[in-house]
Every structure is written in C-alpha cells, then in structure tokens.
Design a protein around this motif. Structure first.
Motif, PDB file in Angstrom:
ATOM      1  N   ILE A  68     -59.472  81.990 -29.513  1.00 34.76           N
ATOM      2  CA  ILE A  68     -58.086  81.679 -29.851  1.00 34.76           C
ATOM      3  C   ILE A  68     -57.219  82.929 -29.733  1.00 34.76           C
ATOM      4  CG2 ILE A  68     -56.565  81.015 -31.767  1.00 34.76           C
ATOM      5  CD1 ILE A  68     -58.896  79.102 -32.652  1.00 34.76           C
ATOM      6  N   ARG A  69     -57.720  84.053 -30.227  1.00 37.23           N
ATOM      7  CA  ARG A  69     -56.960  85.307 -30.187  1.00 37.23           C
ATOM      8  C   ARG A  69     -56.687  85.737 -28.749  1.00 37.23           C
ATOM      9  NH1 ARG A  69     -57.588  90.732 -30.185  1.00 37.23           N
ATOM     10  NH2 ARG A  69     -59.824  90.654 -29.811  1.00 37.23           N
ATOM     11  N   LYS A  70     -57.693  85.616 -27.897  1.00 37.70           N
ATOM     12  CA  LYS A  70     -57.522  86.008 -26.495  1.00 37.70           C
ATOM     13  C   LYS A  70     -56.563  85.068 -25.757  1.00 37.70           C
ATOM     14  CE  LYS A  70     -62.089  88.130 -26.268  1.00 37.70           C
ATOM     15  NZ  LYS A  70     -61.869  89.510 -25.972  1.00 37.70           N
ATOM     16  N   ALA A  71     -56.597  83.794 -26.114  1.00 38.50           N
ATOM     17  CA  ALA A  71     -55.748  82.805 -25.428  1.00 38.50           C
ATOM     18  C   ALA A  71     -54.330  82.749 -25.985  1.00 38.50           C
ATOM     19  CB  ALA A  71     -56.380  81.418 -25.510  1.00 38.50           C
ATOM     20  N   GLY A  72     -54.183  82.911 -27.302  1.00 39.06           N
ATOM     21  CA  GLY A  72     -52.876  82.689 -27.911  1.00 39.06           C
ATOM     22  C   GLY A  72     -52.349  83.817 -28.763  1.00 39.06           C
ATOM     23  N   GLY A  73     -53.126  84.896 -28.863  1.00 36.93           N
ATOM     24  CA  GLY A  73     -52.684  86.032 -29.662  1.00 36.93           C
ATOM     25  C   GLY A  73     -53.127  85.933 -31.100  1.00 36.93           C
ATOM     26  N   GLY A  74     -52.745  86.923 -31.861  1.00 37.25           N
ATOM     27  CA  GLY A  74     -53.103  86.986 -33.274  1.00 37.25           C
ATOM     28  C   GLY A  74     -53.952  88.193 -33.575  1.00 37.25           C
ATOM     29  N   GLU A  75     -54.158  88.422 -34.866  1.00 37.34           N
ATOM     30  CA  GLU A  75     -54.989  89.537 -35.298  1.00 37.34           C
ATOM     31  C   GLU A  75     -55.831  89.115 -36.499  1.00 37.34           C
ATOM     32  OE1 GLU A  75     -52.791  92.887 -36.900  1.00 37.34           O
ATOM     33  OE2 GLU A  75     -51.274  91.553 -37.709  1.00 37.34           O
ATOM     34  N   TRP A  76     -57.032  89.657 -36.549  1.00 33.65           N
ATOM     35  CA  TRP A  76     -57.914  89.403 -37.684  1.00 33.65           C
ATOM     36  C   TRP A  76     -57.419  90.209 -38.875  1.00 33.65           C
ATOM     37  CZ3 TRP A  76     -61.248  85.580 -37.630  1.00 33.65           C
ATOM     38  CH2 TRP A  76     -61.824  85.172 -36.435  1.00 33.65           C
ATOM     39  N   THR A  77     -57.487  89.590 -40.042  1.00 31.48           N
ATOM     40  CA  THR A  77     -57.074  90.271 -41.258  1.00 31.48           C
ATOM     41  C   THR A  77     -57.786  89.656 -42.460  1.00 31.48           C
ATOM     42  OG1 THR A  77     -55.145  91.017 -42.509  1.00 31.48           O
ATOM     43  CG2 THR A  77     -55.058  88.776 -41.633  1.00 31.48           C
ATOM     44  N   LEU A  78     -57.669  90.305 -43.597  1.00 29.94           N
ATOM     45  CA  LEU A  78     -58.186  89.748 -44.840  1.00 29.94           C
ATOM     46  C   LEU A  78     -57.036  89.077 -45.574  1.00 29.94           C
ATOM     47  CD1 LEU A  78     -60.533  92.606 -46.099  1.00 29.94           C
ATOM     48  CD2 LEU A  78     -61.193  90.443 -45.024  1.00 29.94           C
ATOM     49  N   ASP A  79     -57.233  87.828 -45.927  1.00 25.18           N
ATOM     50  CA  ASP A  79     -56.241  87.060 -46.664  1.00 25.18           C
ATOM     51  C   ASP A  79     -56.607  87.120 -48.140  1.00 25.18           C
ATOM     52  OD1 ASP A  79     -54.264  85.287 -47.452  1.00 25.18           O
ATOM     53  OD2 ASP A  79     -55.421  83.517 -46.891  1.00 25.18           O
ATOM     54  N   THR A  80     -55.726  87.667 -48.946  1.00 22.47           N
ATOM     55  CA  THR A  80     -55.993  87.797 -50.374  1.00 22.47           C
ATOM     56  C   THR A  80     -55.321  86.711 -51.195  1.00 22.47           C
ATOM     57  OG1 THR A  80     -54.115  89.302 -50.600  1.00 22.47           O
ATOM     58  CG2 THR A  80     -56.271  90.302 -50.217  1.00 22.47           C
TER      59      THR A  80
ATOM     60  N   GLY B 207     -47.939  86.218 -36.693  1.00 27.48           N
ATOM     61  CA  GLY B 207     -46.677  86.104 -37.422  1.00 27.48           C
ATOM     62  C   GLY B 207     -46.951  85.703 -38.858  1.00 27.48           C
ATOM     63  N   ASP B 208     -46.283  84.652 -39.309  1.00 21.96           N
ATOM     64  CA  ASP B 208     -46.499  84.180 -40.678  1.00 21.96           C
ATOM     65  C   ASP B 208     -47.522  83.046 -40.744  1.00 21.96           C
ATOM     66  OD1 ASP B 208     -44.937  82.248 -39.478  1.00 21.96           O
ATOM     67  OD2 ASP B 208     -43.543  82.038 -41.152  1.00 21.96           O
ATOM     68  N   ARG B 209     -48.142  82.727 -39.626  1.00 22.96           N
ATOM     69  CA  ARG B 209     -49.163  81.658 -39.588  1.00 22.96           C
ATOM     70  C   ARG B 209     -50.562  82.242 -39.717  1.00 22.96           C
ATOM     71  NH1 ARG B 209     -46.997  79.057 -34.193  1.00 22.96           N
ATOM     72  NH2 ARG B 209     -46.448  81.224 -33.920  1.00 22.96           N
ATOM     73  N   ARG B 210     -51.427  81.508 -40.393  1.00 18.45           N
ATOM     74  CA  ARG B 210     -52.813  81.935 -40.587  1.00 18.45           C
ATOM     75  C   ARG B 210     -53.747  80.761 -40.314  1.00 18.45           C
ATOM     76  NH1 ARG B 210     -50.003  85.216 -43.780  1.00 18.45           N
ATOM     77  NH2 ARG B 210     -50.817  87.201 -44.482  1.00 18.45           N
ATOM     78  N   ILE B 211     -54.904  81.092 -39.757  1.00 15.95           N
ATOM     79  CA  ILE B 211     -55.978  80.112 -39.612  1.00 15.95           C
ATOM     80  C   ILE B 211     -57.277  80.769 -40.071  1.00 15.95           C
ATOM     81  CG2 ILE B 211     -54.873  78.799 -37.749  1.00 15.95           C
ATOM     82  CD1 ILE B 211     -56.857  80.255 -35.807  1.00 15.95           C
ATOM     83  N   TRP B 212     -58.253  79.954 -40.404  1.00 10.56           N
ATOM     84  CA  TRP B 212     -59.521  80.424 -40.924  1.00 10.56           C
ATOM     85  C   TRP B 212     -60.663  79.845 -40.080  1.00 10.56           C
ATOM     86  CZ3 TRP B 212     -55.196  79.088 -43.494  1.00 10.56           C
ATOM     87  CH2 TRP B 212     -54.640  80.036 -44.351  1.00 10.56           C
ATOM     88  N   PRO B 213     -60.955  80.459 -38.940  1.00 12.45           N
ATOM     89  CA  PRO B 213     -61.975  79.916 -38.035  1.00 12.45           C
ATOM     90  C   PRO B 213     -63.379  79.826 -38.651  1.00 12.45           C
ATOM     91  CG  PRO B 213     -60.614  81.505 -36.883  1.00 12.45           C
ATOM     92  CD  PRO B 213     -60.250  81.589 -38.326  1.00 12.45           C
TER      93      PRO B 213
END
Length: 144
Positions: free
Chosen positions: A84-96, A110-116
């Motif tokens: 997904i990251r390679k196709a549509g962008g995004g960065e891995w992070t820790l969600d607290t 951006g302000d969107r998050r997903i949890w693969p």
C-alpha cells in the motif's frame, strides 16, 4: 527495536520475512505489486484452515501457537502495508491514540491511518469477509 531502527525499517523487515515465508511454505512469489496481495489472501486462507477451532481443538493445542499467529500477522501485515505504501504513499508510525496505554503500528498518510497488521489478524481469525485483497485495492484507490 534499537534506537537506530525505525518503525519503517522494522515493517520492511517483516515484509521481507513474508516474502521469504510465502516462497518457502507455499511457492508463492510476492513482488510488492498490488496484484500480489491475491497471493497473500490465498496464504492466509490456508493458514486459517490450520487454526484450531472449537474448545477441544484449542485445548489439545493443535495448529500454530498464539505467538506464531502474532508473527504471521506482523509479517503479512508488514507486507500488505508496504504494498500500500509503495502504491499510494504513507509512512509507518506508532499510533498512541487507538488503545489507551498501547502503541499500535499503523500506516499514516496525512490525517488518515490504517492498521494493516490488525487487518491481517482479522482476516486470519475471522475469514474471507475481511479480505486483504479488497482492503488493499480500496485503500490504494482512496489514498490516491
């Protein structure tokens, strides 16, 4: 995770573990394309079939351990997220903010998050109604 290891490094390593596992256990070649998530879907269905069901099966300990299931979810969740990251962008992070007192690995754009990783766990434990193939397509389409 060491001080120098980032969440992105860790998830990329998990994704590579999934590539290696898919090839060794099923002969499935994962190439980080969106289409390759179909192979992940097939592998997760086979793994789901190996999970113990019912009280007696769980009591007798047949199938993978909870630690094995957790590792599978991290590997294939890492792979799904990397595709997904390679196709549509995004960065891995820790969600607290999701679970009080816990850090959860998520992919953020951006302000969107997903949890693969969580998505893979739902697919593995609950079945095809939690398709990672459909999920990958929808996320990439919506993130574009």
């Amino acid at each position: 995770m060491t001080d120098k290891t980032t969440v992105t490094d860790m998830m990329a390593a998990y994704a590579q573990d999934a590539v290696d596992h898919a090839h060794a256990s099923s002969g499935v070649a994962l190439d980080y394309s969106l289409d390759s998530i179909k192979g992940v879907e097939e592998i997760l269905e086979r793994l789901r079939a190996a999970l113990p069901r019912g009280f007696w099966a769980k009591l007798l300990g047949k199938g993978p351990s909870p630690q094995d299931v957790d590792q599978i979810c991290k590997m294939y969740g890492g792979y799904l997220g990397e595709v997904i990251r390679k196709a549509g962008g995004g960065e891995w992070t820790l969600d607290t903010g999701g679970v009080p007192g816990q850090n959860t690995i998520c992919l953020r754009k951006g302000d969107r998050r997903i949890w693969p990783v969580d998505k893979v766990q739902k697919r593995l434990l609950n079945g095809s109604e939690y398709s990672v193939w459909v999920y990958g397509q929808v996320v990439v389409r919506d993130w574009a």
